[in-house]
Scaffold this motif. Structure first.
Motif, PDB file in Angstrom:
ATOM      1  N   ASN A  18       0.828  -1.213   0.000  1.00  0.00           N
ATOM      2  CA  ASN A  18       0.000   0.000   0.000  1.00  0.00           C
ATOM      3  C   ASN A  18       0.861   1.260   0.000  1.00  0.00           C
ATOM      4  O   ASN A  18       0.569   2.223  -0.710  1.00  0.00           O
ATOM      5  CB  ASN A  18      -0.958   0.000   1.185  1.00  0.00           C
ATOM      6  CG  ASN A  18      -2.127  -0.942   0.979  1.00  0.00           C
ATOM      7  OD1 ASN A  18      -2.429  -1.350  -0.136  1.00  0.00           O
ATOM      8  ND2 ASN A  18      -2.791  -1.297   2.058  1.00  0.00           N
ATOM      9  N   ARG A  19       1.929   1.257   0.782  1.00  0.00           N
ATOM     10  CA  ARG A  19       2.850   2.395   0.819  1.00  0.00           C
ATOM     11  C   ARG A  19       3.498   2.590  -0.558  1.00  0.00           C
ATOM     12  O   ARG A  19       3.619   3.705  -1.055  1.00  0.00           O
ATOM     13  CB  ARG A  19       3.904   2.174   1.909  1.00  0.00           C
ATOM     14  CG  ARG A  19       4.474   3.422   2.507  1.00  0.00           C
ATOM     15  CD  ARG A  19       5.340   3.221   3.747  1.00  0.00           C
ATOM     16  NE  ARG A  19       5.730   1.892   4.147  1.00  0.00           N
ATOM     17  CZ  ARG A  19       5.093   1.152   5.069  1.00  0.00           C
ATOM     18  NH1 ARG A  19       4.034   1.620   5.680  1.00  0.00           N
ATOM     19  NH2 ARG A  19       5.529  -0.048   5.394  1.00  0.00           N
ATOM     20  N   GLU A  24       3.930   5.724  -5.461  1.00  0.00           N
ATOM     21  CA  GLU A  24       3.926   5.752  -6.932  1.00  0.00           C
ATOM     22  C   GLU A  24       2.874   6.728  -7.451  1.00  0.00           C
ATOM     23  O   GLU A  24       3.136   7.491  -8.379  1.00  0.00           O
ATOM     24  CB  GLU A  24       3.683   4.351  -7.503  1.00  0.00           C
ATOM     25  CG  GLU A  24       4.846   3.409  -7.321  1.00  0.00           C
ATOM     26  CD  GLU A  24       6.080   3.841  -8.084  1.00  0.00           C
ATOM     27  OE1 GLU A  24       6.001   4.020  -9.313  1.00  0.00           O
ATOM     28  OE2 GLU A  24       7.140   4.012  -7.448  1.00  0.00           O
ATOM     29  N   MET A  25       1.682   6.713  -6.851  1.00  0.00           N
ATOM     30  CA  MET A  25       0.632   7.649  -7.281  1.00  0.00           C
ATOM     31  C   MET A  25       1.077   9.086  -7.034  1.00  0.00           C
ATOM     32  O   MET A  25       0.865   9.960  -7.884  1.00  0.00           O
ATOM     33  CB  MET A  25      -0.700   7.357  -6.570  1.00  0.00           C
ATOM     34  CG  MET A  25      -1.381   6.116  -7.081  1.00  0.00           C
ATOM     35  SD  MET A  25      -3.091   5.876  -6.505  1.00  0.00           S
ATOM     36  CE  MET A  25      -2.902   5.806  -4.735  1.00  0.00           C
ATOM     37  N   GLY A  38      -8.070   3.043  -5.521  1.00  0.00           N
ATOM     38  CA  GLY A  38      -7.470   2.473  -6.721  1.00  0.00           C
ATOM     39  C   GLY A  38      -8.122   1.167  -7.123  1.00  0.00           C
ATOM     40  O   GLY A  38      -8.265   0.877  -8.317  1.00  0.00           O
ATOM     41  N   ASP A  39      -8.548   0.371  -6.142  1.00  0.00           N
ATOM     42  CA  ASP A  39      -9.245  -0.881  -6.448  1.00  0.00           C
ATOM     43  C   ASP A  39     -10.503  -0.610  -7.272  1.00  0.00           C
ATOM     44  O   ASP A  39     -10.808  -1.332  -8.222  1.00  0.00           O
ATOM     45  CB  ASP A  39      -9.632  -1.615  -5.160  1.00  0.00           C
ATOM     46  CG  ASP A  39      -8.443  -2.186  -4.405  1.00  0.00           C
ATOM     47  OD1 ASP A  39      -7.366  -2.356  -5.017  1.00  0.00           O
ATOM     48  OD2 ASP A  39      -8.595  -2.459  -3.202  1.00  0.00           O
ATOM     49  N   ILE A  40     -11.226   0.436  -6.903  1.00  0.00           N
ATOM     50  CA  ILE A  40     -12.457   0.789  -7.619  1.00  0.00           C
ATOM     51  C   ILE A  40     -12.133   1.268  -9.025  1.00  0.00           C
ATOM     52  O   ILE A  40     -12.745   0.825 -10.008  1.00  0.00           O
ATOM     53  CB  ILE A  40     -13.260   1.851  -6.839  1.00  0.00           C
ATOM     54  CG1 ILE A  40     -13.813   1.231  -5.550  1.00  0.00           C
ATOM     55  CG2 ILE A  40     -14.388   2.438  -7.688  1.00  0.00           C
ATOM     56  CD1 ILE A  40     -14.438   2.219  -4.606  1.00  0.00           C
ATOM     57  N   ASN A 107      -1.608   1.079 -15.006  1.00  0.00           N
ATOM     58  CA  ASN A 107      -0.890  -0.013 -15.656  1.00  0.00           C
ATOM     59  C   ASN A 107       0.573  -0.041 -15.226  1.00  0.00           C
ATOM     60  O   ASN A 107       1.119  -1.106 -14.919  1.00  0.00           O
ATOM     61  CB  ASN A 107      -1.002   0.106 -17.178  1.00  0.00           C
ATOM     62  CG  ASN A 107      -2.397  -0.182 -17.675  1.00  0.00           C
ATOM     63  OD1 ASN A 107      -3.194  -0.849 -17.020  1.00  0.00           O
ATOM     64  ND2 ASN A 107      -2.720   0.333 -18.843  1.00  0.00           N
ATOM     65  N   LYS A 108       1.208   1.114 -15.177  1.00  0.00           N
ATOM     66  CA  LYS A 108       2.626   1.187 -14.805  1.00  0.00           C
ATOM     67  C   LYS A 108       2.839   0.844 -13.329  1.00  0.00           C
ATOM     68  O   LYS A 108       3.751   0.076 -12.983  1.00  0.00           O
ATOM     69  CB  LYS A 108       3.180   2.597 -15.107  1.00  0.00           C
ATOM     70  CG  LYS A 108       4.641   2.767 -14.783  1.00  0.00           C
ATOM     71  CD  LYS A 108       5.537   1.922 -15.651  1.00  0.00           C
ATOM     72  CE  LYS A 108       6.994   2.277 -15.415  1.00  0.00           C
ATOM     73  NZ  LYS A 108       7.843   1.102 -15.421  1.00  0.00           N
ATOM     74  N   VAL A 109       1.992   1.384 -12.455  1.00  0.00           N
ATOM     75  CA  VAL A 109       2.124   1.100 -11.023  1.00  0.00           C
ATOM     76  C   VAL A 109       1.901  -0.395 -10.776  1.00  0.00           C
ATOM     77  O   VAL A 109       2.637  -1.028 -10.012  1.00  0.00           O
ATOM     78  CB  VAL A 109       1.156   1.967 -10.188  1.00  0.00           C
ATOM     79  CG1 VAL A 109       1.114   1.510  -8.735  1.00  0.00           C
ATOM     80  CG2 VAL A 109       1.556   3.440 -10.268  1.00  0.00           C
ATOM     81  N   SER A 110       0.916  -0.972 -11.433  1.00  0.00           N
ATOM     82  CA  SER A 110       0.647  -2.398 -11.279  1.00  0.00           C
ATOM     83  C   SER A 110       1.833  -3.233 -11.745  1.00  0.00           C
ATOM     84  O   SER A 110       2.265  -4.173 -11.063  1.00  0.00           O
ATOM     85  CB  SER A 110      -0.612  -2.765 -12.077  1.00  0.00           C
ATOM     86  OG  SER A 110      -0.887  -4.127 -11.963  1.00  0.00           O
TER      87      SER A 110
END
Length: 140
Positions: A18-19, A24-25, A38-40, A107-110
């Motif tokens: 989560n951190r 990243e965000m 972000g899940d939503i 997409n990049k964070v994932s």
């Protein structure tokens, strides 16, 4: 490591993940969103419109929690609610233009998160880990 430490370890991994996501965000200039928001957004990037109940099932939260999360996303102009034209009781949640613009970031964070999680872990180890974690989840 003692086998009784598994819940603590899973909790620490979740906190670190989560951190990582929040940091990243932030680096993308996206402030004020939690991983649960972000899940939503991620679910809506995969499914153009969803009801509150569908969102709740998809991300594993109760409907009252989803309502609060969606309302914050509405206030930040990432999502909107619309009523079904055939059944006024049904409310759909969809991304706004601002929300859809988050797709490259998500997409990049994932990708970066999964790369970090699976660093130095073989494909066989990954598959076995997922099987074991699924068994633990099903035990509840």
């Amino acid at each position: 490591m003692k086998t009784t430490d598994i819940i603590s370890l899973i909790s620490k991994i979740r906190d670190n993940a989560n951190r990582f996501i929040v940091n990243e965000m932030d680096s993308w200039g996206v402030k004020g969103l939690a991983p649960s928001h972000g899940d939503i957004i991620f679910a809506l990037l995969k499914n153009e419109k969803m009801t509150m109940n569908e969102l709740a099932r998809k991300i594993g939260k109760d409907k009252s929690t989803i309502t609060a999360l969606v309302n914050k996303l509405i206030n930040q102009d990432y999502v909107q609610k619309t009523r079904d034209t055939e059944d006024n009781r049904v409310v759909f949640v969809t991304l706004t233009k601002k929300g859809r613009k988050l797709e490259p970031m998500f997409n990049k964070v994932s990708e970066d998160l999964l790369s970090t999680v699976y660093r130095n872990i073989s494909q066989d180890e990954r598959e076995e880990l997922l099987k074991t974690l699924e068994k633990i989840k099903n035990n509840f």
